[in-house]
Write a protein that holds these residues in place. Structure first.
Motif, PDB file in Angstrom:
ATOM      1  N   VAL A  70       0.859  -1.191   0.000  1.00 37.21           N
ATOM      2  CA  VAL A  70       0.000   0.000   0.000  1.00 37.21           C
ATOM      3  C   VAL A  70       0.891   1.235   0.000  1.00 37.21           C
ATOM      4  CG1 VAL A  70      -1.992  -1.104   1.043  1.00 37.21           C
ATOM      5  CG2 VAL A  70      -0.262  -0.136   2.526  1.00 37.21           C
ATOM      6  N   SER A  71       0.669   2.120  -0.964  1.00 36.32           N
ATOM      7  CA  SER A  71       1.545   3.264  -1.168  1.00 36.32           C
ATOM      8  C   SER A  71       0.754   4.544  -1.348  1.00 36.32           C
ATOM      9  CB  SER A  71       2.412   3.029  -2.417  1.00 36.32           C
ATOM     10  OG  SER A  71       3.145   4.177  -2.773  1.00 36.32           O
ATOM     11  N   ASN A  72       1.382   5.655  -1.006  1.00 31.77           N
ATOM     12  CA  ASN A  72       0.812   6.940  -1.390  1.00 31.77           C
ATOM     13  C   ASN A  72       0.943   7.109  -2.902  1.00 31.77           C
ATOM     14  OD1 ASN A  72       3.720   7.152  -0.792  1.00 31.77           O
ATOM     15  ND2 ASN A  72       3.493   9.323  -1.337  1.00 31.77           N
ATOM     16  N   HIS A  73       0.118   7.981  -3.481  1.00 31.61           N
ATOM     17  CA  HIS A  73       0.040   8.120  -4.934  1.00 31.61           C
ATOM     18  C   HIS A  73       0.278   9.580  -5.308  1.00 31.61           C
ATOM     19  CE1 HIS A  73      -0.785   6.989  -8.909  1.00 31.61           C
ATOM     20  NE2 HIS A  73      -2.087   6.902  -8.903  1.00 31.61           N
ATOM     21  N   VAL A  74       1.239   9.811  -6.201  1.00 29.58           N
ATOM     22  CA  VAL A  74       1.605  11.177  -6.567  1.00 29.58           C
ATOM     23  C   VAL A  74       1.381  11.442  -8.054  1.00 29.58           C
ATOM     24  CG1 VAL A  74       3.469  12.892  -6.592  1.00 29.58           C
ATOM     25  CG2 VAL A  74       3.351  11.207  -4.735  1.00 29.58           C
ATOM     26  N   SER A  75       1.776  10.497  -8.890  1.00 40.64           N
ATOM     27  CA  SER A  75       1.792  10.735 -10.328  1.00 40.64           C
ATOM     28  C   SER A  75       1.598   9.435 -11.091  1.00 40.64           C
ATOM     29  CB  SER A  75       3.130  11.381 -10.716  1.00 40.64           C
ATOM     30  OG  SER A  75       3.369  11.317 -12.096  1.00 40.64           O
ATOM     31  N   LEU A 194       8.728  22.703  -5.777  1.00 39.78           N
ATOM     32  CA  LEU A 194       9.191  21.922  -6.922  1.00 39.78           C
ATOM     33  C   LEU A 194       8.488  20.577  -6.991  1.00 39.78           C
ATOM     34  CD1 LEU A 194      13.063  22.521  -6.940  1.00 39.78           C
ATOM     35  CD2 LEU A 194      11.398  23.302  -8.630  1.00 39.78           C
ATOM     36  N   ARG A 195       8.319  19.946  -5.817  1.00 42.10           N
ATOM     37  CA  ARG A 195       7.739  18.607  -5.776  1.00 42.10           C
ATOM     38  C   ARG A 195       6.329  18.580  -6.335  1.00 42.10           C
ATOM     39  NH1 ARG A 195       7.979  18.031  -0.648  1.00 42.10           N
ATOM     40  NH2 ARG A 195      10.227  17.704  -0.708  1.00 42.10           N
ATOM     41  N   ILE A 196       5.564  19.620  -6.075  1.00 41.89           N
ATOM     42  CA  ILE A 196       4.167  19.636  -6.497  1.00 41.89           C
ATOM     43  C   ILE A 196       4.045  19.708  -8.015  1.00 41.89           C
ATOM     44  CG2 ILE A 196       3.788  22.133  -6.457  1.00 41.89           C
ATOM     45  CD1 ILE A 196       1.122  21.565  -5.062  1.00 41.89           C
ATOM     46  N   LYS A 197       5.105  20.191  -8.692  1.00 42.78           N
ATOM     47  CA  LYS A 197       5.069  20.270 -10.149  1.00 42.78           C
ATOM     48  C   LYS A 197       5.140  18.890 -10.801  1.00 42.78           C
ATOM     49  CE  LYS A 197       7.039  24.922 -10.437  1.00 42.78           C
ATOM     50  NZ  LYS A 197       8.154  25.764 -10.955  1.00 42.78           N
ATOM     51  N   TYR A 198       5.625  17.915 -10.042  1.00 39.85           N
ATOM     52  CA  TYR A 198       5.703  16.549 -10.564  1.00 39.85           C
ATOM     53  C   TYR A 198       4.443  15.744 -10.235  1.00 39.85           C
ATOM     54  CZ  TYR A 198      10.582  17.397 -11.655  1.00 39.85           C
ATOM     55  OH  TYR A 198      11.733  17.899 -12.201  1.00 39.85           O
ATOM     56  N   ALA A 199       3.588  16.296  -9.402  1.00 44.27           N
ATOM     57  CA  ALA A 199       2.371  15.600  -8.983  1.00 44.27           C
ATOM     58  C   ALA A 199       1.262  15.811 -10.011  1.00 44.27           C
ATOM     59  CB  ALA A 199       1.925  16.111  -7.613  1.00 44.27           C
ATOM     60  N   TRP A 200       0.491  14.768 -10.229  1.00 49.81           N
ATOM     61  CA  TRP A 200      -0.643  14.837 -11.154  1.00 49.81           C
ATOM     62  C   TRP A 200      -1.906  14.989 -10.308  1.00 49.81           C
ATOM     63  CZ3 TRP A 200      -3.157  10.192 -14.042  1.00 49.81           C
ATOM     64  CH2 TRP A 200      -4.138  10.670 -14.914  1.00 49.81           C
ATOM     65  N   ILE A 201      -2.263  16.215  -9.993  1.00 52.55           N
ATOM     66  CA  ILE A 201      -3.363  16.465  -9.064  1.00 52.55           C
ATOM     67  C   ILE A 201      -4.285  17.547  -9.590  1.00 52.55           C
ATOM     68  CG2 ILE A 201      -2.101  15.789  -6.987  1.00 52.55           C
ATOM     69  CD1 ILE A 201      -1.513  18.755  -6.496  1.00 52.55           C
ATOM     70  N   PRO A 208      -0.233  17.647 -19.935  1.00 49.31           N
ATOM     71  CA  PRO A 208       0.671  18.678 -19.398  1.00 49.31           C
ATOM     72  C   PRO A 208       1.621  18.145 -18.340  1.00 49.31           C
ATOM     73  CG  PRO A 208      -1.561  19.540 -19.570  1.00 49.31           C
ATOM     74  CD  PRO A 208      -1.641  18.074 -19.851  1.00 49.31           C
ATOM     75  N   ASN A 209       1.128  17.225 -17.499  1.00 45.68           N
ATOM     76  CA  ASN A 209       1.992  16.646 -16.467  1.00 45.68           C
ATOM     77  C   ASN A 209       3.090  15.790 -17.100  1.00 45.68           C
ATOM     78  OD1 ASN A 209       2.295  14.029 -14.392  1.00 45.68           O
ATOM     79  ND2 ASN A 209       2.375  16.024 -13.409  1.00 45.68           N
ATOM     80  N   MET A 210       2.720  15.002 -18.115  1.00 48.30           N
ATOM     81  CA  MET A 210       3.714  14.200 -18.827  1.00 48.30           C
ATOM     82  C   MET A 210       4.757  15.092 -19.493  1.00 48.30           C
ATOM     83  SD  MET A 210       1.636  11.101 -20.684  1.00 48.30           S
ATOM     84  CE  MET A 210       1.142   9.630 -19.775  1.00 48.30           C
ATOM     85  N   LEU A 211       4.297  16.196 -20.080  1.00 50.27           N
ATOM     86  CA  LEU A 211       5.207  17.110 -20.771  1.00 50.27           C
ATOM     87  C   LEU A 211       6.203  17.727 -19.797  1.00 50.27           C
ATOM     88  CD1 LEU A 211       5.901  18.381 -23.480  1.00 50.27           C
ATOM     89  CD2 LEU A 211       4.295  20.233 -22.955  1.00 50.27           C
ATOM     90  N   HIS A 212       5.740  18.091 -18.607  1.00 53.22           N
ATOM     91  CA  HIS A 212       6.645  18.663 -17.606  1.00 53.22           C
ATOM     92  C   HIS A 212       7.727  17.664 -17.220  1.00 53.22           C
ATOM     93  CE1 HIS A 212       8.083  20.885 -14.110  1.00 53.22           C
ATOM     94  NE2 HIS A 212       7.979  19.760 -13.424  1.00 53.22           N
ATOM     95  N   ILE A 213       7.331  16.410 -17.034  1.00 51.07           N
ATOM     96  CA  ILE A 213       8.305  15.380 -16.641  1.00 51.07           C
ATOM     97  C   ILE A 213       9.268  15.083 -17.778  1.00 51.07           C
ATOM     98  CG2 ILE A 213       8.525  12.928 -16.050  1.00 51.07           C
ATOM     99  CD1 ILE A 213       6.080  13.248 -14.262  1.00 51.07           C
TER     100      ILE A 213
END
Length: 281
Positions: A70-75, A194-201, A208-213
């Protein structure tokens, strides 16, 4: 230093080439029931991470066969990060199975699709999860039911822990918490901004999230596997949900703080486990 557009183009070329080369082999393995169906997905995830310059830092005990992680989910990238270090199948919402290409790739990794909004299916889905676990599959669940900002872990939904109930063998299913953190950018600890820019929320679209990464420079994702627990030790499904949430949130906090040594982090986790062992309800 490559321009952003060229960097994105080259990385997409590598990912597309990997799909073209590996997909036929995985289709053949799955439909002919050949051994090794989890090896190609692991290789595929490793290639994606290599292409985008992502590194994975792993610590803690690696989950054994038959464990529910069980894991937290970010992206969306969580799948690649975890799938690159461990032969694992994911538990995902049913509508992902219909997504173009991504749905097919999920099916080829033996993803277990569930309908979270239909209570009438809960028992069948729980049985399906338990059956896979008892066969020795490692399953990974994101019990928040959504993605977070990479720093705060939302409460876990206790209904998703129903497969942890005692099976016909009366053997409790091991549940192993996992903390996932986008921890460094270019070797420097990420701030929350910075971390929040990698999160898909929120309202952030997938593309857009894929493009940033894809544009990003080298970054590191920290995976911390914690000691497994079970429903008997926790004293019930709701307590198990609360306990694992505390452990995962503590692991995320220790990583984002960035100031603890491994020994200090182990002491903090031991203290949290001691407190969490007390009645939660």
């Amino acid at each position: 230093m490559l321009p952003d557009n060229l960097r994105v183009f080259l990385r997409l070329c590598v990912i597309i080439a990997a799909i073209i080369v590996l997909l036929p082999f995985q289709l053949l393995i799955v439909y002919l029931h050949l051994p090794g169906k989890q090896l190609i997905p692991m290789l595929f995830h490793k290639i994606i991470l290599w292409a985008i310059g992502a590194k994975v830092d792993v610590s803690g005990p690696i989950p054994k066969a038959g464990t529910l992680i069980v894991s937290n989910h970010v992206s969306w990238l969580d799948i690649c990060v975890i799938g690159s270090v461990l032969p694992v199948s994911f538990i995902a919402k049913a509508d992902i199975s219909g997504w173009p290409l991504l749905g097919l790739l999920a099916k080829l990794q033996s993803t277990l699709f569930i309908k979270r909004d239909r209570r009438s299916d809960t028992a069948n889905q729980s049985n399906a999860m338990q059956e896979r676990l008892l066969k020795g599959d490692r399953l990974l669940l994101f019990p928040e039911g959504t993605t977070g900002d990479g720093t705060i872990v939302f409460p876990f939904k206790s209904s998703l822990f129903s497969s942890a109930e005692l099976s016909e063998t009366d053997r409790p299913i091991p549940i192993q918490p996992l903390s996932l953190v986008f921890s460094q950018l270019g070797g420097i600890p990420m701030s929350r901004c910075l971390r929040i820019k990698y999160a898909w929320i929120g309202d952030v679209g997938l593309l857009p999230n894929m493009l940033h990464i894809l544009k990003s420079y080298s970054f590191t994702v920290k995976l911390t596997f914690h000691a497994p627990v079970n429903i008997v030790e926790a004293g019930g499904r709701k307590n198990l949900s609360t306990l694992t949430h505390r452990i995962v949130q503590n692991g995320v906090a220790c990583t984002t703080a960035g100031a603890l040594s491994q020994g200090e982090a182990d002491n903090v986790e031991a203290a949290v486990l001691e407190v969490s062992a007390k009645p939660l309800a």
